[in-house]
Design an enzyme around this catalytic site. Structure first.
Site, PDB file in Angstrom:
ATOM      1  CD  GLU A 102      -3.019  -0.980   2.224  1.00  0.00           C
ATOM      2  OE1 GLU A 102      -2.754  -0.439   3.294  1.00  0.00           O
ATOM      3  OE2 GLU A 102      -4.150  -1.409   1.936  1.00  0.00           O
TER       4      GLU A 102
ATOM      5  CD  GLU B 130      -3.613  -5.901   2.695  1.00  0.00           C
ATOM      6  OE1 GLU B 130      -4.458  -5.143   3.226  1.00  0.00           O
ATOM      7  OE2 GLU B 130      -2.387  -5.716   2.775  1.00  0.00           O
TER       8      GLU B 130
HETATM    9  C1  BGP Z   1      -4.412  -2.644   5.067  1.00  0.00           C
HETATM   10  C2  BGP Z   1      -3.034  -3.182   5.450  1.00  0.00           C
HETATM   11  C3  BGP Z   1      -3.033  -4.446   6.207  1.00  0.00           C
HETATM   12  C4  BGP Z   1      -4.223  -4.597   7.141  1.00  0.00           C
HETATM   13  C5  BGP Z   1      -5.522  -4.103   6.538  1.00  0.00           C
HETATM   14  C6  BGP Z   1      -6.661  -4.052   7.541  1.00  0.00           C
HETATM   15  O1  BGP Z   1      -4.313  -1.275   4.989  1.00  0.00           O
HETATM   16  O2  BGP Z   1      -2.242  -3.392   4.285  1.00  0.00           O
HETATM   17  O3  BGP Z   1      -1.797  -4.514   6.901  1.00  0.00           O
HETATM   18  O4  BGP Z   1      -3.945  -4.036   8.342  1.00  0.00           O
HETATM   19  O5  BGP Z   1      -5.408  -2.846   5.986  1.00  0.00           O
HETATM   20  O6  BGP Z   1      -6.609  -2.821   8.229  1.00  0.00           O
HETATM   21  P1  BGP Z   1      -6.581  -2.800   9.814  1.00  0.00           P
HETATM   22  O7  BGP Z   1      -5.586  -3.860  10.211  1.00  0.00           O
HETATM   23  O8  BGP Z   1      -6.169  -1.436  10.190  1.00  0.00           O
HETATM   24  O9  BGP Z   1      -7.992  -3.147  10.290  1.00  0.00           O
END
Ligand code: BGP
Length: 484
Positions: free
Chosen positions: A190, A383
């Site tokens: 990201e 993701e």
């Molecule tokens: C994305 C990231 C992941 C993961 C996901 C869920 O931005 O790449 O690492 O964290 O989000 O978000 P969060 O964990 O803040 O709920």
């Protein structure tokens, strides 16, 4: 004929070392930016910027704290000590791939060493070997929300151009070391997070002195140069390496058919896609350059940077997709809701998660078709998942029909996008198992198909339990998606 997934479609799951591994001080690992990120709690996203803020004082304090208490990412899901059990569970689900990241400070504890920490390399060799023995293709992210804290203190994180060469040494070391086990690589997770949450994305501390915007955009540029150089190094190591970029795709819809809203949505989409443009097309797009001018950002470049970017373009585009957003010229006319690392205008047609993220499976089909049309390179959904407060029943079961429904709806849209002509290499759910949330540092914001018995304070057995979604996903994979 109904749509179908291609044979060998890489179904799997994903996590990040900084949220899953733990073992923060094991076998010579150095302190990282994730290790100094204090615990937070579920919050209204209006508080997020404040609650994610990591000050220099907080870092100094964190360095004096031994152990994991108060710093959930130091424990994560303890994958470091339980990786054999976890990989066996992934194999039981039928995973064809696992997306995971490397902890830079496990290989180079300060990032500055000339030689790598062999114990760190050996850990990952054991992990990749265990994956390969079960027919699971590793998909390895080189940088996923962490870096050695020593580089933050010495060079201002990625804002310091010196970090490029240190990252190149780390990347070249691991791509050379694991060329017999790993084919698929991603450079930066990201990449657009660097200008949204610069400490998490690039080790740039928000000093609240008016310099953070400039420093975070400069850091982003250094990450692009590093990514381009690593892509070229990868091709010298193994010509059949497949190396991709990773974008947090943020599809924006216009609030109304008012041309002003439509134009703003186009601008917001062009800006977001500008972050993958640099990786795929080798240059900044006009909307991004204009935004830099509007922000008063002036990127310092070396004469070689434009050529580096143009020559270091990626083989495929991977991305995260969780929600969609709304663009409104006058947002005060609408409500707002949470999103990944920010809040957005409420879409009246969409439901939201407990954390306010807008649920939009259709938007994933839209996103895949749009990325395919824009780049004409293979895509990878790395993701997609639902954070929820799952309940472990007394009999060790976890009933998560909401996660099954979420995943099913999104996979159906991936399948339709493929039928629309897009080439998609795979789909890895976020997360393979419960891990610590990146933004809120919560364990109880659970994403996994495997329940991990830790709470937000790291208390619990750490034992693993198969959720209902575990059994459902296994049938999906075994049937190559036919069982959706
Ligand atoms: C994305 C990231 C992941 C993961 C996901 C869920 O931005 O790449 O690492 O964290 O989000 O978000 P969060 O964990 O803040 O709920």
């Amino acid at each position: 004929m109904t749509a179908a997934f291609p044979e060998g479609f890489l179904f799997g799951g994903a996590f990040a070392a900084s949220q899953a591994e733990g073992g923060y001080d094991a076998d010579g690992r150095g302190l990282s930016t994730a290790d100094v990120t204090p615990a937070k709690r579920k919050m209204d996203y209006a508080d997020l910027v404040e609650l994610m803020h990591v000050s220099e004082e907080a870092i100094e304090h964190a360095k004096t704290v031994q152990g994991t208490a108060g710093y959930p990412k130091r424990l994560g899901a303890d994958f470091y000590h339980r990786y054999e059990e976890d990989i066996a569970l992934f194999a039981e689900m039928g995973y064809r791939t696992l997306r995971l990241s490397l902890a830079w400070s496990r290989i180079y504890p300060t990032g500055l060493e000339a030689e790598p920490n062999r114990a760190g390399l050996e850990f990952y060799r054991r992990v990749f070997t265990a994956l390969r023995e079960r027919g699971i293709e590793p998909l390895v992210t080189l940088s996923h929300y962490e870096m050695p804290i020593a580089l933050v203190e010495r060079f201002d994180g990625w804002a310091g151009r010196e970090v490029i060469e240190h990252f190149e040494r780390f990347a070249t070391t691991v791509m050379t070391e694991f060329q017999d086990l790993v084919t698929y690589w991603l450079t930066f997770n990201e990449i657009n997070t660097t200008v949204i949450e610069p400490f998490m994305g690039a080790g740039v501390i928000d000093r609240r002195d008016g310099t953070t915007v400039q420093r975070s955009w400069q850091a982003l540029h250094h990450q692009y140069v590093a990514s381009a150089r690593v892509v070229r190094a990868a091709r010298r190591i193994r010509s059949d390496f497949r190396i991709g970029c990773m974008l947090a795709r943020m599809l924006h819809y216009p609030a109304t058919s008012d041309p002003g809203d439509v134009l703003l949505a186009q601008t917001d989409n062009e800006f977001n896609l500008g972050f993958s443009d640099v990786h795929v097309r080798g240059a900044y797009n006009g909307v991004m350059l204009r935004r830099q001018r509007e922000l008063g950002v002036v990127i310092e470049q070396a004469a070689t940077d434009p050529a580096d970017l143009a020559e270091g373009t990626v083989d495929f585009v991977s991305f995260s997709y969780y929600m969609t957003l709304v663009s409104a010229v006058d947002p005060t006319k609408y409500g707002s809701t949470g999103g990944n690392l920010f809040s957005t205008v409420k879409n009246p047609h969409l439901d939201v998660t407990e954390w306010g993220w807008q649920l939009d499976p259709t938007g994933l089909r839209h996103t895949i078709r749009e990325l395919w049309s824009r780049y004409q390179v293979p895509l990878f959904v790395v993701e997609n998942g639902l954070g929820a407060t799952d309940v472990l029943e007394s009999d060790g079961t976890v009933h998560d029909p909401y996660r099954i429904a979420y995943t099913r709806e999104h996979l159906l849209n991936v399948r339709e996008a493929i039928a629309d002509g897009a080439e998609v290499l795979g789909y890895t759910t976020w997360g393979a198992m419960d891990i610590v949330s990146a933004s809120t540092s919560q364990m109880t914001k659970r994403y996994g198909f495997v329940y991990v018995d830790f709470d937000d304070d790291g208390a619990g057995t750490g034992d693993r339990f198969r959720k209902d979604s575990f059994h459902w996903y296994r049938e999906v994979i075994v049937s190559n998606g036919a069982a959706l």
